[in-house]
Design an enzyme around this catalytic site. Structure first.
Site, PDB file in Angstrom:
ATOM      1  N   GLU B  71       0.805  -1.224   0.000  1.00  6.43           N
ATOM      2  CA  GLU B  71       0.000   0.000   0.000  1.00  6.43           C
ATOM      3  C   GLU B  71       0.837   1.272   0.000  1.00  6.43           C
ATOM      4  O   GLU B  71       0.453   2.268  -0.621  1.00  6.43           O
ATOM      5  CB  GLU B  71      -0.976   0.016   1.176  1.00  6.43           C
ATOM      6  CG  GLU B  71      -2.179  -0.921   1.008  1.00  6.43           C
ATOM      7  CD  GLU B  71      -1.860  -2.369   1.306  1.00  6.43           C
ATOM      8  OE1 GLU B  71      -0.763  -2.640   1.828  1.00  6.43           O
ATOM      9  OE2 GLU B  71      -2.705  -3.235   1.010  1.00  6.43           O
ATOM     10  N   PHE B  94      -9.461  -1.817   1.666  1.00  4.43           N
ATOM     11  CA  PHE B  94     -10.222  -1.509   2.881  1.00  4.43           C
ATOM     12  C   PHE B  94      -9.554  -0.294   3.526  1.00  4.43           C
ATOM     13  O   PHE B  94      -8.321  -0.230   3.607  1.00  4.43           O
ATOM     14  CB  PHE B  94     -10.201  -2.694   3.857  1.00  4.43           C
ATOM     15  CG  PHE B  94     -11.083  -3.843   3.445  1.00  4.43           C
ATOM     16  CD1 PHE B  94     -12.350  -4.015   4.001  1.00  4.43           C
ATOM     17  CD2 PHE B  94     -10.659  -4.756   2.492  1.00  4.43           C
ATOM     18  CE1 PHE B  94     -13.159  -5.072   3.610  1.00  4.43           C
ATOM     19  CE2 PHE B  94     -11.465  -5.815   2.095  1.00  4.43           C
ATOM     20  CZ  PHE B  94     -12.719  -5.978   2.656  1.00  4.43           C
ATOM     21  N   ILE B  98      -5.122   1.989   5.614  1.00  2.34           N
ATOM     22  CA  ILE B  98      -4.474   3.294   5.604  1.00  2.34           C
ATOM     23  C   ILE B  98      -3.303   3.324   6.577  1.00  2.34           C
ATOM     24  O   ILE B  98      -2.350   4.077   6.398  1.00  2.34           O
ATOM     25  CB  ILE B  98      -5.491   4.398   5.935  1.00  2.34           C
ATOM     26  CG1 ILE B  98      -4.970   5.753   5.498  1.00  2.34           C
ATOM     27  CG2 ILE B  98      -5.821   4.433   7.422  1.00  2.34           C
ATOM     28  CD1 ILE B  98      -5.953   6.532   4.747  1.00  2.34           C
ATOM     29  N   HIS B 140     -11.128  -4.473   9.442  1.00  2.00           N
ATOM     30  CA  HIS B 140     -11.742  -4.362   8.114  1.00  2.00           C
ATOM     31  C   HIS B 140     -13.083  -3.631   8.162  1.00  2.00           C
ATOM     32  O   HIS B 140     -13.889  -3.774   7.237  1.00  2.00           O
ATOM     33  CB  HIS B 140     -11.990  -5.759   7.515  1.00  2.00           C
ATOM     34  CG  HIS B 140     -10.806  -6.367   6.818  1.00  2.00           C
ATOM     35  ND1 HIS B 140      -9.639  -6.660   7.456  1.00  2.00           N
ATOM     36  CD2 HIS B 140     -10.615  -6.744   5.522  1.00  2.00           C
ATOM     37  CE1 HIS B 140      -8.780  -7.212   6.586  1.00  2.00           C
ATOM     38  NE2 HIS B 140      -9.352  -7.260   5.408  1.00  2.00           N
TER      39      HIS B 140
HETATM   40  C1  LIG Z   1      -2.515  -4.397   4.235  1.00  3.54           C
HETATM   41  C2  LIG Z   1      -3.453  -5.288   3.523  1.00  3.54           C
HETATM   42  N1  LIG Z   1      -3.565  -5.209   2.188  1.00  3.54           N
HETATM   43  C3  LIG Z   1      -4.423  -5.998   1.526  1.00  3.54           C
HETATM   44  C4  LIG Z   1      -5.202  -6.890   2.200  1.00  3.54           C
HETATM   45  C5  LIG Z   1      -6.207  -7.744   1.461  1.00  3.54           C
HETATM   46  N2  LIG Z   1      -5.707  -9.112   1.386  1.00  3.54           N
HETATM   47  C6  LIG Z   1      -6.014 -10.030   2.302  1.00  3.54           C
HETATM   48  S1  LIG Z   1      -5.258 -11.474   2.047  1.00  3.54           S
HETATM   49  C7  LIG Z   1      -4.509 -10.903   0.662  1.00  3.54           C
HETATM   50  C8  LIG Z   1      -3.617 -11.790  -0.132  1.00  3.54           C
HETATM   51  C9  LIG Z   1      -2.482 -12.308   0.671  1.00  3.54           C
HETATM   52  O1  LIG Z   1      -1.711 -13.150  -0.110  1.00  3.54           O
HETATM   53  P1  LIG Z   1      -0.559 -14.029   0.509  1.00  3.54           P
HETATM   54  O2  LIG Z   1       0.281 -13.190   1.397  1.00  3.54           O
HETATM   55  O3  LIG Z   1       0.107 -14.741  -0.592  1.00  3.54           O
HETATM   56  O4  LIG Z   1      -1.328 -15.040   1.466  1.00  3.54           O
HETATM   57  P2  LIG Z   1      -2.345 -16.205   1.060  1.00  3.54           P
HETATM   58  O5  LIG Z   1      -3.690 -15.576   0.971  1.00  3.54           O
HETATM   59  O6  LIG Z   1      -1.902 -16.802  -0.198  1.00  3.54           O
HETATM   60  O7  LIG Z   1      -2.286 -17.141   2.218  1.00  3.54           O
HETATM   61  C10 LIG Z   1      -4.858  -9.581   0.425  1.00  3.54           C
HETATM   62  C11 LIG Z   1      -4.416  -8.758  -0.709  1.00  3.54           C
HETATM   63  C12 LIG Z   1      -5.077  -6.934   3.598  1.00  3.54           C
HETATM   64  N3  LIG Z   1      -5.841  -7.753   4.336  1.00  3.54           N
HETATM   65  N4  LIG Z   1      -4.190  -6.156   4.239  1.00  3.54           N
END
Ligand SMILES: Cc1ncc(C[n+]2csc(CCOP(=O)(O)OP(=O)(O)O)c2C)c(N)n1
Ligand SMILES: [Mg+2]
Lengths: 323, 336
Positions: B71, B94, B98, B140
């Protein structure tokens, strides 16, 4: 490395418990009984269990992710209290105020699942710093996805851990996807190489092979406990479900998850290895399966029957004291 | 006039502005989705809530840019691109995230124009999703606009319905200052009449959604819907409530609020955010300071408590202001 029969049985039970827990939750989620979002760990069990089986309840800490159920179970968090938390009920591990993405149990060395991607690694630095200063011999293990690997906090934590020689094992779980985007697109270079760039010893292992994870973790934990500083492990992982329960997975080729379940199922691979080497027999594992099924059945029934949190609990525990 | 959802209205605003100006680009996580995936790499999501669906297919991945999860770099890149000729619409999935990128907003984008002696223009929009109501838990579900509203240099937009969402977003994209556009996740499926053609709604111009003479209800984002509901209920009892939708917390349309309070003599502010140092507090202070002689009763706030948002849907329902809670406060104040 030679694991005792008890150790093998314990590892199998833990992996099977995670699998049953997640597969059952998937069914329950689709039937609409589970609130909030659910990110299932099915397929990645050998990673959490391969390292957590070698961690102590009290002095060793893990930092988890949004996909945290498996990490929690592997670290010994009570399965029934977890299920109640996922149902956001009164007797859940966090009183229903955290839910699936915030299961935490400090008594079990579990610093919390985390709904902020990249949130946990800095916290794990802190647990490792405490262990170092308090001379507990403890180790801290943050679990980090291939997507999370791209957060600044992860780079910062790798560097800080190396600089301060903190007792840590960075456990990267590269399951090839972050949400709906492939690691091949979003994660440049290699994760193992990123760790090495900080002079952190790093290896890549097959995360579906419990024994490979176990061995890499054993070396890394030993190094951390001996004052050798942090290590990193990149485990190639296989996410059997979508990003969240209910994800239509339009980004994945048809049949991909079926292929993963057929050829990269850590439970099958484990069972084949231990039976071929005559370390355990199938009947023993089948007996565990029956017990685990019952445990999960009971956990779901008890979670559904558990009362809603008391209304006053909304206002409680914002602070230890507020004066 | 066609009926569109809040989600569709936002999508349409983005599409029309991208059609009108090829400097308008979208940057975020999974705003297209599917990149590198085994299904062939085509658009596979259009945002986690489907708001940007179809835009990558229509405008290509050069203009609808999927990023790694990062982010700080997303918002910083968008701010830097805005400073150097582009009109980026960054998506912070979400609003709670921030925390990860606040520096790029707070110390960087918001301050460029002032600290560069008026030389900079930063036509940056950050679209982000706020609010409780989905059982999404403490990280969230937050309504984080108060902490952004207090930052000089930012404009903060809180649309309460599909019509406003489209007009305010087009305004935001055409605006030369950094704008935080807060979409409420519990409003995405709500619909109303939305014109097909592009239109703008000016910032700092509140909407009066119900006219009345007994009491003024000021609502923010989703709370406007609840305020309207209360006004409609009370009308059956012969009580006449004026409802004001502030639409933007910065700039804030104090004039419309003061004019209404001078007429009704009573003010209740309804805000989903936590109560301390909030937009509700700001509005209450404006009324206390500039409409004191006209007030027949104390100014009241109906807000979330000073707690995080609990995951439990039961507790979350207690956390949120509701029409019932608002009605109780309104009836009490009318008795004062
Ligand atoms: C700071 C933040 N950015 C985005 C998200 C939304 N989000 C939740 S899980 C995820 C993907 C995570 O991928 P990875 O680290 O590969 O873990 P996996 O889901 O494959 O276990 C995202 C983008 C979040 N929860 N927190
Ligand atoms: Mg991943």
């Amino acid at each position: 490395m030679q694991l005792s029969r008890d150790q093998l049985l314990s590892a199998y039970r833990s992996m099977r418990t995670i699998r049953e827990f997640e597969e059952r939750l998937h069914v329950e989620f689709l039937s609409g009984t589970v609130p909030g979002f659910l990110h299932l760990y099915s397929g990645q069990e050998a990673i959490a269990v391969g390292i957590c089986e070698q961690l102590d309840d009290h002095r060793d800490y893990i930092g988890s992710t949004h996909r945290g159920h498996g990490h929690c179970i592997a670290k010994g968090v009570d399965v029934k209290a977890m299920m109640k938390e996922i149902y956001c009920k009164k007797n859940g591990v966090c009183g229903g105020k955290g839910g699936s993405m915030h299961i935490a149990d400090l008594d079990k060395g579990m610093l919390g699942a985390n709904a902020i991607v990249g949130g946990a690694p800095p916290l794990a630095l802190g647990a490792a710093l405490s262990a170092k200063l308090l001379k507990t011999g403890g180790v801290a293990v943050p679990f980090i996805g291939d997507g999370a690997a791209n957060q600044g906090t992860v780079a910062e934590s790798l560097n800080m851990a190396a600089v301060l020689k903190l007792p840590m094992v960075f456990m990267f779980e590269n399951n090839g996807y972050a949400e709906f985007t492939a690691a091949s697109y979003a994660t440049a270079g290699s994760i193992e190489a990123r760790a090495k760039a900080y002079n952190i010893p790093a290896v890549t292992v097959d995360g579906a092979d419990f024994f490979a994870v176990y061995e890499a973790a054993r070396e890394a934990i030993e190094r951390a406990r001996d004052g050798g500083g942090p290590s990193a492990i990149e485990a190639k992982a296989y996410r059997f479900w979508g990003h969240f329960a209910g994800d239509p997975q339009r980004y994945r080729a048809a049949g991909e998850t079926k292929e993963l379940r057929e050829n990269h199922d850590c439970l099958k691979i484990f069972a084949d290895k231990v039976t071929q080497a005559a370390l355990l027999d199938q009947a023993e594992m089948n007996a565990i399966d029956v017990e685990v099924m019952q445990l999960i059945e009971d956990a779901v029934a008890e979670a559904k029957a558990d009362p809603q949190p008391d209304p006053e609990s909304l206002y409680k525990d914002v602070y230890v004291s507020y004066n | 006039m066609p009926i569109k959802t809040y989600r569709e209205a936002i999508n349409e605003a983005l599409r029309q502005e991208m059609e009108a100006n090829d400097r308008v680009i979208i940057i975020g996580e999974d705003v297209a989705g599917g990149a590198g995936g085994s299904a062939g790499g085509g658009e596979a999501a259009g945002g986690v809530m489907g708001i940007t669906a179809g835009l990558a297919t229509r405008f290509g991945r050069d203009r609808v840019i999927d990023t790694p999860i990062t982010e700080s770099a997303i918002i910083g890149m968008a701010a830097g691109a805005a400073l150097t000729g582009m009109r980026p619409v960054a998506e912070l999935m979400f609003a709670d995230f921030i925390g990860v990128c606040l520096d790029q907003i707070y110390n960087q984008a918001a301050k460029f124009r002032y600290m560069f002696g008026g030389k900079a223009r930063t036509p940056l929009v950050v679209r982000t999703m706020i609010g409780a109501g989905m059982g999404a838990g403490p990280q969230h579900s937050q309504a984080i606009y108060p902490m952004l509203t207090m930052i000089p240099g930012l404009k903060v937009i809180v649309p309460s319905n599909a019509y406003d969402a489209k007009g305010l977003l087009i305004q935001a994209i055409r605006d030369d200052d950094p704008v935080i556009f807060c979409e409420h996740k519990s409003l995405l499926g709500d619909s109303c009449e939305v014109p097909d053609e592009p239109y703008t709604i000016p910032f700092g111009k509140a909407a009066i959604t119900r006219t009345g003479s007994d009491l003024t209800l000021v609502g923010i984002s989703r709370m406007v819907k609840f305020c309207n509901e209360v006004a409609d209920r009370l009308q059956k009892d012969g009580i006449s409530i004026e409802v004001i939708d502030i639409r933007t917390t910065s700039p804030l349309d104090a004039a419309t609020i003061l004019e209404s309070v001078k007429k009704t003599g009573r003010l209740v502010v309804v805000d989903e955010a936590n109560p301390m140092c909030s937009v509700a507090s700001e509005i209450a202070s404006i009324a206390a300071s500039d409409a004191f002689d006209y007030l027949d009763a104390p100014v009241k706030k109906v807000t979330a408590p000073h707690t995080p948002v609990p995951a439990s849907p039961t507790l979350e329902a207690l956390y949120l202001p509701t029409p019932d809670k608002i009605e109780v406060v309104v009836r009490d104040l009318l008795e004062y």
